[in-house]
Design a protein around this motif. Structure first.
Motif, PDB file in Angstrom:
ATOM      1  N   ASN A 391      22.356 -62.478  -3.401  1.00  9.28           N
ATOM      2  CA  ASN A 391      22.954 -61.145  -3.181  1.00  9.28           C
ATOM      3  C   ASN A 391      22.916 -60.283  -4.450  1.00  9.28           C
ATOM      4  O   ASN A 391      23.925 -59.713  -4.877  1.00  9.28           O
ATOM      5  CB  ASN A 391      24.406 -61.270  -2.695  1.00  9.28           C
ATOM      6  CG  ASN A 391      24.493 -61.923  -1.335  1.00  9.28           C
ATOM      7  OD1 ASN A 391      23.725 -61.594  -0.432  1.00  9.28           O
ATOM      8  ND2 ASN A 391      25.405 -62.860  -1.189  1.00  9.28           N
ATOM      9  N   ILE A 392      21.754 -60.224  -5.077  1.00 10.10           N
ATOM     10  CA  ILE A 392      21.581 -59.418  -6.276  1.00 10.10           C
ATOM     11  C   ILE A 392      20.462 -58.408  -6.049  1.00 10.10           C
ATOM     12  O   ILE A 392      19.683 -58.523  -5.094  1.00 10.10           O
ATOM     13  CB  ILE A 392      21.254 -60.297  -7.506  1.00 10.10           C
ATOM     14  CG1 ILE A 392      20.006 -61.158  -7.238  1.00 10.10           C
ATOM     15  CG2 ILE A 392      22.439 -61.163  -7.878  1.00 10.10           C
ATOM     16  CD1 ILE A 392      19.552 -61.949  -8.438  1.00 10.10           C
ATOM     17  N   VAL A 393      20.400 -57.416  -6.921  1.00  4.01           N
ATOM     18  CA  VAL A 393      19.399 -56.354  -6.750  1.00  4.01           C
ATOM     19  C   VAL A 393      18.339 -56.384  -7.849  1.00  4.01           C
ATOM     20  O   VAL A 393      17.412 -55.567  -7.836  1.00  4.01           O
ATOM     21  CB  VAL A 393      20.066 -54.965  -6.720  1.00  4.01           C
ATOM     22  CG1 VAL A 393      20.917 -54.808  -5.474  1.00  4.01           C
ATOM     23  CG2 VAL A 393      20.887 -54.709  -7.975  1.00  4.01           C
ATOM     24  N   ALA A 394      18.446 -57.307  -8.810  1.00  5.95           N
ATOM     25  CA  ALA A 394      17.425 -57.455  -9.851  1.00  5.95           C
ATOM     26  C   ALA A 394      17.444 -58.885 -10.360  1.00  5.95           C
ATOM     27  O   ALA A 394      18.514 -59.476 -10.540  1.00  5.95           O
ATOM     28  CB  ALA A 394      17.669 -56.476 -11.002  1.00  5.95           C
ATOM     29  N   ALA A 395      16.256 -59.428 -10.610  1.00  2.98           N
ATOM     30  CA  ALA A 395      16.147 -60.817 -11.050  1.00  2.98           C
ATOM     31  C   ALA A 395      15.356 -60.887 -12.351  1.00  2.98           C
ATOM     32  O   ALA A 395      14.334 -60.209 -12.507  1.00  2.98           O
ATOM     33  CB  ALA A 395      15.443 -61.648  -9.975  1.00  2.98           C
ATOM     34  N   PRO A 396      15.807 -61.715 -13.309  1.00  4.53           N
ATOM     35  CA  PRO A 396      15.087 -61.861 -14.582  1.00  4.53           C
ATOM     36  C   PRO A 396      13.791 -62.647 -14.392  1.00  4.53           C
ATOM     37  O   PRO A 396      13.736 -63.605 -13.617  1.00  4.53           O
ATOM     38  CB  PRO A 396      16.080 -62.624 -15.456  1.00  4.53           C
ATOM     39  CG  PRO A 396      16.920 -63.403 -14.483  1.00  4.53           C
ATOM     40  CD  PRO A 396      17.023 -62.549 -13.248  1.00  4.53           C
ATOM     41  N   ALA A 407      12.165 -57.582 -15.322  1.00  5.17           N
ATOM     42  CA  ALA A 407      13.057 -57.829 -14.187  1.00  5.17           C
ATOM     43  C   ALA A 407      12.411 -57.285 -12.921  1.00  5.17           C
ATOM     44  O   ALA A 407      11.816 -56.204 -12.931  1.00  5.17           O
ATOM     45  CB  ALA A 407      14.413 -57.171 -14.417  1.00  5.17           C
ATOM     46  N   VAL A 408      12.528 -58.048 -11.847  1.00 11.08           N
ATOM     47  CA  VAL A 408      12.061 -57.591 -10.536  1.00 11.08           C
ATOM     48  C   VAL A 408      13.255 -57.015  -9.794  1.00 11.08           C
ATOM     49  O   VAL A 408      14.273 -57.694  -9.613  1.00 11.08           O
ATOM     50  CB  VAL A 408      11.461 -58.740  -9.711  1.00 11.08           C
ATOM     51  CG1 VAL A 408      10.957 -58.220  -8.371  1.00 11.08           C
ATOM     52  CG2 VAL A 408      10.329 -59.399 -10.460  1.00 11.08           C
TER      53      VAL A 408
END
Length: 446
Positions: A391-396, A407-408
């Motif tokens: 449940n996040i909007v950006a991933a490292p 970050a995606v």
């Protein structure tokens, strides 16, 4: 506007809201459609008393940036910065016919001639008026500026501006090869880049190039990022190489990489060579990853802080208005250097956690180390599942050495999940019926 009331200048209609009789907003005006008639020839003496051009209707942008045609016969009022309709709107996507002309898109900034003197003037605006006791509208006035020229014919300074009758000017029907765009750009000032891109997409190829030439690099970069791929490539190809490189530098690296990936290899390398090395480096890095992977989709400019930075500094970085919402949702904590690829990646801090802790708190003491980073080779389905699972909007995105590469964000993922023509598809989601413009209507206000 009641019949016989004062005229309306078209530039004042740009972007104003359209309402049905119940006060519900239907959309916003994006242009005015007219049908030009014959005009007096240059040097013909006194203006001919012929009927001015008819105003056929308005181009209205409704849900999902869809553009539809609203006939002037369905306009019951233009007053207080708004347009009132009868409540019946044809939802068929607007397609310009050969006999039709768009005032904002095609008439403004044209150079025409005064009939009596043959003097060249530039069109700044066009006035339209409703005929007495009828719902028909027509062009009745043209707001122009005289061209002041010095020796050798060069433009010296702005000349006098004046309002004349439509029949007092000629040249609207002639093809103009180098039409300006300053007046049209003035209508873009309060529009978001996505809305400007939608307007540019619906212009003729010639006008698209003229508008692109008139926009500054940063604004053009923002607009290019919102255009369909074919339009991006077409406009970039029309720009001089040096200008194209400047615009690519102003784009987000991931968007610049996506655009360059559509070009032939020799064109791509030529533009990369013209870009500043510090701007070209992250773009080259993105292009080195396989399409559809985390490394190819990521942005190389997330918010990066060092562990001894404070929450106050983190919140100041998050407040940057130029950041997209997904990028502003968290900060990434790394050892120096703090530009990608960074030193050792330590973890991230979510925006909500920053709001809960005192401003003097060190971000290194509140970092979330449980969320595993993604390797750059992660595929698109895996990235999508990762964002949905946590449940996040950006991933490292981190390499084998533990360095943060970028970050995606969720918008990056959506851009790759949706079909290439999703911007066009989004404008066609509402149900429509076949047949001419009179069919496929939706009734607003009951």
């Amino acid at each position: 506007m009641a019949a016989g009331a004062s005229r309306v200048f078209v530039s004042h209609l740009s972007g104003i809201a359209v309402f049905d009789p119940n006060g519900d907003q239907v959309g916003r005006v994006r242009d005015v459609v007219v049908m030009l008639r014959g005009q007096p020839a240059p040097g013909a003496g006194s203006p001919q008393r012929e009927r001015p051009p008819s105003v056929l209707g308005l181009v209205v942008e409704v849900v999902s940036r869809r553009r539809v045609f609203l006939p002037m016969t369905r306009v019951t009022g233009v007053e207080s910065g708004q347009v009132i309709t009868t409540g019946v709107v044809n939802m068929r996507r607007f397609e310009q016919r050969p006999s039709e002309t768009l005032v904002l898109g095609e008439l403004l900034d044209r150079q025409v001639s005064l009939v009596e003197t043959g003097e060249q003037v530039t069109v700044l605006d066009v006035g339209i008026q409703q005929l007495p006791a009828r719902r028909d509208w027509q062009i009745d006035k043209v707001f122009v500026r005289r061209l002041r020229r010095g020796k050798g014919g060069a433009l010296r300074r702005r000349g006098e501006a004046l309002t004349v009758e439509w029949s007092a000017v000629t040249g609207f029907a002639l093809e103009e090869r180098e039409q300006g765009a300053a007046t049209l750009l003035a209508t873009f000032e309060r529009m978001r880049p996505a809305d400007i891109a939608n307007t540019v997409h619906h212009l003729t190829p010639k006008r698209r190039v003229e508008v692109a030439a008139a926009l500054d690099d940063d604004r053009l970069a923002d607009v290019l990022e919102e255009l369909p791929t074919d339009d991006q490539v077409e406009l970039l190809d029309e720009l001089p190489d040096e200008r194209a490189a400047d615009v690519l530098e102003a784009m987000d690296p991931d968007d610049a990489a996506d655009l360059l990936s559509e070009l032939a290899e020799h064109d791509k390398e030529r533009l990369l060579q013209l870009m500043r090395p510090q701007d070209a480096a992250p773009v080259r890095r993105l292009l080195s990853y396989e399409e559809g992977t985390a490394g190819n989709m990521m942005t190389t400019e997330p918010i990066v802080l060092q562990p001894d930075d404070t929450v106050a500094l983190a919140l100041a970085r998050v407040r940057n208005a130029d950041l997209s919402a997904p990028l502003a949702a968290q900060v990434f904590v790394c050892r120096p250097p703090d530009e990608t690829p960074t030193g050792k990646y330590l973890g991230l801090v979510h925006f909500q956690r920053l709001l809960r802790d005192p401003p003097f708190t060190l971000v290194g003491s509140i970092v979330d180390t449980d969320l595993r980073p993604l390797p750059p080779e992660t595929t698109l389905p895996a990235v999508s599942s990762y964002l949905a699972t946590y449940n996040i909007v950006a991933a490292p995105v981190v390499d084998e050495g533990g360095h943060l590469l970028g970050a995606v964000t969720v918008d990056d993922v959506l851009d790759h999940l949706l079909p290439d023509d999703w911007r066009e598809e989004a404008a066609q989601r509402l149900p429509i019926a076949g047949g001419p413009r009179a069919e496929g209507v939706v009734r607003y206000g009951g």
